[in-house]
Design an enzyme around this catalytic site. Sequence first.
Site, mmCIF file in Angstrom:
data_model
loop_
_atom_site.group_PDB
_atom_site.id
_atom_site.type_symbol
_atom_site.label_atom_id
_atom_site.label_comp_id
_atom_site.label_asym_id
_atom_site.label_seq_id
_atom_site.Cartn_x
_atom_site.Cartn_y
_atom_site.Cartn_z
ATOM 1 N N SER A 40 -1.261 20.010 71.281
ATOM 2 C CA SER A 40 -1.746 20.905 70.236
ATOM 3 C C SER A 40 -0.929 20.837 68.950
ATOM 4 C CB SER A 40 -1.760 22.351 70.749
ATOM 5 O OG SER A 40 -0.483 22.732 71.239
ATOM 6 N N HIS A 271 1.924 28.003 66.647
ATOM 7 C CA HIS A 271 1.570 26.614 66.351
ATOM 8 C C HIS A 271 1.678 26.334 64.858
ATOM 9 C CE1 HIS A 271 -0.030 26.496 70.445
ATOM 10 N NE2 HIS A 271 -0.082 25.186 70.318
#
Length: 289
Positions: A40, A271
Amino acid sequence: MRARRSLVIAVLAVCTVLVSAFSASAAPQRYERYVALGDSYTAGPLIPLQRIDPVGCLRSTSNYPAQLALRLLAPSFTDVSCSGADTGDMTAPQSVPLGTNPPQLNALRPDTDLVTLGIGGNDYSVFGTLIGTCPGLRASDPTGNPCQRHFTVDGVDTIKAQLTQTQANITNVLAAIHQRSPQAKVLAVGYPRIAPPTGTCPNILPFADGDYAWLTSVEEALNDAISGAASTDGDTSYVDTFTPSLGHDACAGAAAWINGKDIQLTAAPYHPNFNGESGLAKIVYAALG
């Protein structure tokens, strides 16, 4: 006046030659077929615009591989990174919501000449375990290090202990990449800094104060595993994104490359955001230069 004009022209000509020579030496070589592999942090979940091949990979058209391909003007660019991927998903299909991502190494060809690999944080669920456990322990000891103590058993840091095998897993992936694309330049890309070296921001990164340093040490150990795999492989270059991301951690406000605990319309919790992916693209591009 004529002599002076001639001198100016001569100086300008020399400067032009020097600038051209510098530009040629600084520019990366031409890459024709670039393949991006990873999890990711490579895929860029929720960063616009998201691809749908498959939608469950949460792969952005603006992640660092896409931005790097644009900088390189690569005629062929294939991005098979996928959120949640670990080293096992390099050679096996990965089930994701609303689809399946094929084995990522299937994208490699004998004529692939550039490969970036960003993997390792999901092996043995290290990343998911940290963000799933540590915030919930903060209330028990806000100024201490409850998460570090939780994962330390008989004096052994059980999180870091798993990273030795992670390094071996990445080493095996690199060998498989070379086997499929023997002429490719291969870059093993590390993870950027998540927590600041000093200070805290519990509303954004809800770890106990003393666990910030431990979180950083785990991330450094993970990057050491990636670097160690590249060194063991011998034909792979490690790209350090941790050092140049100093000042861009989750607590850095407008300068942050990492989103905090809250989901955003343009970035997943914990993230990289768009600026983070742009920063990573610049770092990898510089490594190629």
